[in-house]
Design a protein around this motif. Structure first.
Motif, PDB file in Angstrom:
ATOM      1  N   GLN A 117       6.075  -2.184  -2.389  1.00 30.37           N
ATOM      2  CA  GLN A 117       6.551  -1.760  -3.705  1.00 30.37           C
ATOM      3  C   GLN A 117       5.885  -2.565  -4.823  1.00 30.37           C
ATOM      4  OE1 GLN A 117      10.816  -2.208  -3.538  1.00 30.37           O
ATOM      5  NE2 GLN A 117      10.997  -0.829  -1.757  1.00 30.37           N
ATOM      6  N   ILE A 118       5.795  -3.884  -4.641  1.00 26.12           N
ATOM      7  CA  ILE A 118       5.180  -4.739  -5.662  1.00 26.12           C
ATOM      8  C   ILE A 118       3.706  -4.381  -5.818  1.00 26.12           C
ATOM      9  CG2 ILE A 118       4.528  -7.125  -6.193  1.00 26.12           C
ATOM     10  CD1 ILE A 118       7.129  -7.991  -4.766  1.00 26.12           C
ATOM     11  N   THR A 119       3.028  -4.155  -4.686  1.00 26.43           N
ATOM     12  CA  THR A 119       1.608  -3.816  -4.741  1.00 26.43           C
ATOM     13  C   THR A 119       1.377  -2.515  -5.500  1.00 26.43           C
ATOM     14  OG1 THR A 119       1.157  -4.961  -2.659  1.00 26.43           O
ATOM     15  CG2 THR A 119      -0.427  -3.295  -3.358  1.00 26.43           C
ATOM     16  N   LYS A 120       2.099  -1.485  -5.135  1.00 29.65           N
ATOM     17  CA  LYS A 120       1.855  -0.179  -5.736  1.00 29.65           C
ATOM     18  C   LYS A 120       2.261  -0.127  -7.206  1.00 29.65           C
ATOM     19  CE  LYS A 120       1.686   2.913  -1.775  1.00 29.65           C
ATOM     20  NZ  LYS A 120       2.160   4.189  -1.207  1.00 29.65           N
ATOM     21  N   ALA A 121       3.207  -0.979  -7.603  1.00 34.26           N
ATOM     22  CA  ALA A 121       3.623  -1.022  -9.010  1.00 34.26           C
ATOM     23  C   ALA A 121       2.656  -1.824  -9.877  1.00 34.26           C
ATOM     24  CB  ALA A 121       5.025  -1.604  -9.120  1.00 34.26           C
ATOM     25  N   SER A 122       1.731  -2.525  -9.248  1.00 35.87           N
ATOM     26  CA  SER A 122       0.822  -3.407  -9.979  1.00 35.87           C
ATOM     27  C   SER A 122      -0.257  -2.609 -10.707  1.00 35.87           C
ATOM     28  CB  SER A 122       0.165  -4.386  -9.000  1.00 35.87           C
ATOM     29  OG  SER A 122      -0.944  -5.014  -9.588  1.00 35.87           O
ATOM     30  N   GLU A 123      -0.419  -2.871 -11.994  1.00 32.19           N
ATOM     31  CA  GLU A 123      -1.473  -2.210 -12.759  1.00 32.19           C
ATOM     32  C   GLU A 123      -2.847  -2.624 -12.244  1.00 32.19           C
ATOM     33  OE1 GLU A 123      -0.898  -3.008 -16.869  1.00 32.19           O
ATOM     34  OE2 GLU A 123       0.974  -1.858 -17.019  1.00 32.19           O
ATOM     35  N   HIS A 140       0.251   8.189  -0.683  1.00 33.96           N
ATOM     36  CA  HIS A 140       0.458   7.927   0.735  1.00 33.96           C
ATOM     37  C   HIS A 140      -0.288   6.692   1.233  1.00 33.96           C
ATOM     38  CE1 HIS A 140       2.641  11.645   1.122  1.00 33.96           C
ATOM     39  NE2 HIS A 140       1.616  12.348   0.695  1.00 33.96           N
ATOM     40  N   ALA A 141      -0.869   5.924   0.326  1.00 34.25           N
ATOM     41  CA  ALA A 141      -1.559   4.697   0.743  1.00 34.25           C
ATOM     42  C   ALA A 141      -0.567   3.750   1.408  1.00 34.25           C
ATOM     43  CB  ALA A 141      -2.216   4.023  -0.450  1.00 34.25           C
ATOM     44  N   LEU A 167      -5.749   4.037   3.504  1.00 32.03           N
ATOM     45  CA  LEU A 167      -5.449   5.386   3.056  1.00 32.03           C
ATOM     46  C   LEU A 167      -4.861   6.214   4.195  1.00 32.03           C
ATOM     47  CD1 LEU A 167      -8.565   6.290   0.879  1.00 32.03           C
ATOM     48  CD2 LEU A 167      -6.458   5.115   0.208  1.00 32.03           C
ATOM     49  N   ARG A 168      -3.947   7.113   3.824  1.00 28.15           N
ATOM     50  CA  ARG A 168      -3.373   8.069   4.774  1.00 28.15           C
ATOM     51  C   ARG A 168      -3.341   9.441   4.120  1.00 28.15           C
ATOM     52  NH1 ARG A 168       2.393   5.539   6.325  1.00 28.15           N
ATOM     53  NH2 ARG A 168       2.495   5.499   4.047  1.00 28.15           N
ATOM     54  N   ASP A 169      -3.370  10.468   4.959  1.00 30.27           N
ATOM     55  CA  ASP A 169      -3.236  11.827   4.432  1.00 30.27           C
ATOM     56  C   ASP A 169      -1.781  12.148   4.102  1.00 30.27           C
ATOM     57  OD1 ASP A 169      -5.950  12.280   4.647  1.00 30.27           O
ATOM     58  OD2 ASP A 169      -5.799  13.227   6.627  1.00 30.27           O
ATOM     59  N   ASP A 170      -0.862  11.598   4.867  1.00 26.35           N
ATOM     60  CA  ASP A 170       0.563  11.771   4.622  1.00 26.35           C
ATOM     61  C   ASP A 170       1.282  10.598   5.269  1.00 26.35           C
ATOM     62  OD1 ASP A 170       1.196  12.436   7.457  1.00 26.35           O
ATOM     63  OD2 ASP A 170       0.100  14.283   6.998  1.00 26.35           O
ATOM     64  N   ARG A 178      -8.320   4.019   7.826  1.00 27.85           N
ATOM     65  CA  ARG A 178      -9.133   4.133   6.612  1.00 27.85           C
ATOM     66  C   ARG A 178      -8.881   2.945   5.689  1.00 27.85           C
ATOM     67  NH1 ARG A 178      -7.077  10.043   6.546  1.00 27.85           N
ATOM     68  NH2 ARG A 178      -8.704  11.191   7.645  1.00 27.85           N
ATOM     69  N   PRO A 179      -9.446   1.799   6.021  1.00 26.81           N
ATOM     70  CA  PRO A 179      -9.250   0.618   5.179  1.00 26.81           C
ATOM     71  C   PRO A 179      -9.991   0.716   3.844  1.00 26.81           C
ATOM     72  CG  PRO A 179     -10.816   0.155   6.933  1.00 26.81           C
ATOM     73  CD  PRO A 179     -10.266   1.518   7.209  1.00 26.81           C
ATOM     74  N   VAL A 180      -9.348   0.250   2.796  1.00 24.37           N
ATOM     75  CA  VAL A 180      -9.993   0.107   1.493  1.00 24.37           C
ATOM     76  C   VAL A 180     -10.568  -1.307   1.473  1.00 24.37           C
ATOM     77  CG1 VAL A 180      -9.704   0.190  -1.013  1.00 24.37           C
ATOM     78  CG2 VAL A 180      -8.366   1.729   0.472  1.00 24.37           C
ATOM     79  N   GLU A 181     -11.802  -1.423   1.888  1.00 20.83           N
ATOM     80  CA  GLU A 181     -12.426  -2.729   2.130  1.00 20.83           C
ATOM     81  C   GLU A 181     -12.534  -3.547   0.842  1.00 20.83           C
ATOM     82  OE1 GLU A 181     -14.190  -5.845   4.219  1.00 20.83           O
ATOM     83  OE2 GLU A 181     -13.069  -4.093   4.920  1.00 20.83           O
TER      84      GLU A 181
END
Length: 632
Positions: A117-123, A140-141, A167-170, A178-181
């Motif tokens: 939650q903290i990660t995804k809320a980060s600008e 879906h990340a 990354l995920r499709d769902d 699918r890592p975001v390197e």
């Protein structure tokens, strides 16, 4: 003479307000509730209090009166302050309370969600995803919550966790493919904020999914049915198991998972307690997103708390007895894993055979009793299998499977620390190093440890034809002498001998610890993980029994600088001769991943044996029936 509690199948059971418990049994739901109630009454539980670890406080060997106790690790999530409370559920009272020193409690399930939650809320994270053109993939990340190791910085103190993005499709897609390197988020869990974000490079995200469950099943395999029409040969009474000369108690706790207690063979003691109290998974990659990875799966994540609920016909096959486990959730309330431990018998091939000169064969088939549990820690799954054999042998096998942890790269490039297992997907070299704690009791508690090597004899008067070899025996009389490496070239074993009993040949009864070849910690001595996981630099350590020496990397390896556990204890160089000895055996896997490990890894195995050596006067399984299996 020590006051160790004697092995006694008839030990009285404790009746505690309807809670039946042997002193060494796993915790019950009623006990967890009772213990938490004491803490509430003492004012130690508030709105922001959480319970990173709740473990049985096993009685000392010298204990005469039975007092069931629980050790609660408490964490105030608002302040980061933490402490250990010991509660007697027998007496309904607080025994002790102590604030924690160096190191952090294990991570909690709710903190995994909080980190995401903290990660995804980060600008900052959102901007990094946008810079890579991934804004439409944010929903879906998966932001993996990962133990940070020990690399202190001025902006890092207290309860810190790192997060890598996939990354995920769902929401049902594989979260590891699918890592975001190069995108690393550093999080303060107490302050609930991002400390900083690293955004290194522009490696493309691998395109392939990792869905291993979508493959059509083959139709060529015919069924194998395992039946025991008359039922199994073992009997179970509560946590006690009796099978073919074996008697033991099965235990379970949130940190170690499966444990064995008071193991005896033919009414003679072999082990007081056996468990795998720690394992470390160090990575050998220098990339920014992986150099710090060195997970302590017991001390940082709790093996038992991550145990699977086992399924008949899949995890276990045959005529099964399941043991439940009751653990505490993050709020200290009981949660049941109904089928946490599987008990069954299985055929194990030929046990012994001989065809005499007249052409008459005698053959007996082996079987073994299997006591197993499986845990899932993030991407990896670990099965722990204790095998008991008909001749008194004990074996532990650890099975590693699951999904390898990988990063992104340029398809076709060569990396020195990672192998390409799918287009653009690179899995780093790493290790899975387990440490077994074996509180041995070979015909009683007075034991000594000997190292036995098989060696060649130089050609000369003692070996005139050059063919001779022999064995060398070395007593490991104190702790400094018992810090050892295995040596397959010498067929090295470690022999634990009784000081109080001999066999009919006049030699001390004994068991041998037989290691399998495996590497020790590959990290350099000046590395952070070497300091924190010093136990993994040797295959064997031995210590005299102490009730508070339970975990080889110390009580709290999470965010600890190192030096705790075995290196600290053995610095005292205590005597090991004819005493109550605990063996610590390190074994495991060194993994250079291969394409066959993707998208889900076939089981890889590691382990060891405890084999009787002069414990019996002759083959103890001569009386096995032929079983009617032989046909012409």
């Amino acid at each position: 003479m020590s006051a160790r509690r004697a092995f006694c199948p008839a030990d009285p059971w404790l009746i505690l307000d309807g809670m039946d418990a042997h002193p060494l049994d796993p915790l019950t739901a009623a006990e967890l509730v009772a213990g938490r109630d004491v803490l509430v009454a003492e004012g130690l539980v508030g709105e922001t209090t959480r319970f990173p670890a709740v473990l049985p406080e096993e009685p000392a060997k010298s204990a005469v009166a039975v007092d069931r106790r629980i050790r609660f690790t408490l964490l105030d999530t608002a302040t980061g302050r933490a402490g250990d409370a010991v509660v007697s559920v027998t007496k309904r009272e607080l025994v002790s309370w102590e604030e924690l020193g160096e190191g952090q409690p294990a991570f909690m399930f709710e903190e995994y969600d909080l980190a995401q939650q903290i990660t995804k809320a980060s600008e900052g994270w959102q901007a990094a995803m946008a810079r890579r053109g991934l804004t439409d993939r944010i929903e879906h990340a998966f932001c993996a919550p990962l133990a940070p190791g020990y690399f202190p910085r001025d902006d890092e103190h207290g309860r810190v966790i790192r997060s890598l993005t996939f990354l995920r499709d769902d929401e049902h897609d594989s979260p590891w493919a699918r890592p975001v390197e190069g995108l690393i988020v550093h999080i303060d869990l107490t302050e609930r904020r991002v400390l900083r974000i690293e955004d290194e490079g522009d490696v493309p995200v691998p395109a392939e999914h990792g869905r291993y469950w979508d493959v059509p099943a083959r139709t060529t395999l015919k069924p194998i049915e395992i039946t025991q029409p008359e039922g199994p040969s073992f009997t179970v009474n509560g946590a006690e198991v009796v099978w073919e000369g074996w008697r033991l108690r099965v235990g379970f706790n949130a940190r170690e998972g499966l444990t064995l207690h008071e193991v005896s063979f033919q009414d003679r003691s072999v082990l007081y307690r056996a468990s795998v109290p720690e394992m470390v998974v160090p990575y050998g990659d220098i990339a920014p997103g992986r150099f710090w990875i060195s997970y302590f799966d017991a001390g940082e994540y709790l093996l038992g708390k991550n145990a699977n609920n086992l399924r008949l016909g899949c995890d276990c096959l045959g005529v099964i007895h399941y043991f439940p486990a009751f653990l505490a959730d993050d709020h200290g309330r009981p949660v049941e894993i109904p089928q946490a431990i599987c008990l069954h018998e299985e055929d194990h091939g030929i046990f012994w055979k001989h065809t005499d000169l007249a052409g008459h064969p005698e053959v007996r088939r082996s079987r073994r009793l299997v006591i197993s549990s499986i845990v899932t820690v993030g991407n990896y799954d670990y099965g722990f299998y204790w095998y008991l054999y008909l001749d008194g042998t004990i074996e532990l096998e650890a099975k590693a499977t699951g999904v390898v942890f990988a990063g992104g790269g340029i398809p076709g490039e060569q990396q020195p620390h990672a192998t390409e297992i799918a287009p653009g997907l690179f899995a780093p070299v790493h290790q899975h190093l387990f440490c077994a704690r074996l509180d041995v009791a070979i015909d009683g508690e007075r034991n000594s440890v000997h190292e036995v090597d098989v060696v060649g004899v130089p050609t000369g008067p003692d070996n005139p034809h050059g063919n001779a070899f022999t064995w060398q025996n070395t007593l490991l009389s104190k702790e400094s002498e018992a810090i050892r490496l295995a040596d397959p070239a010498k067929a090295r074993v470690w022999e634990i001998r009784s000081a109080d009993r001999t066999n009919r040949l006049g030699i001390p009864t004994a068991y041998q610890l037989v290691p399998r070849p495996s590497a020790t910690l590959m990290a350099q001595p000046e590395s952070s993980v070497h300091a924190r996981a010093t136990f993994a630099t040797k295959h064997l350590w031995a210590t005299p029994y102490r009730a508070d020496e339970r975990y080889p990397a110390g009580d709290r390896p999470n965010a600890h600088s190192g030096g705790a556990g075995l290196p600290a204890w053995t610095a005292a160089d205590r005597d090991l001769t004819d005493t109550d000895v605990v063996l610590w055996h390190v074994f495991g896997l060194t993994h250079v991943p291969r394409p066959e490990d993707w998208p889900v890894m076939p089981v890889d195995r590691a382990g060891f044996m405890l084999r009787p050596y002069g414990f019996s006067d002759r083959n103890p399984a001569l009386d096995l029936p032929s079983g009617g299996h032989c046909h012409t």
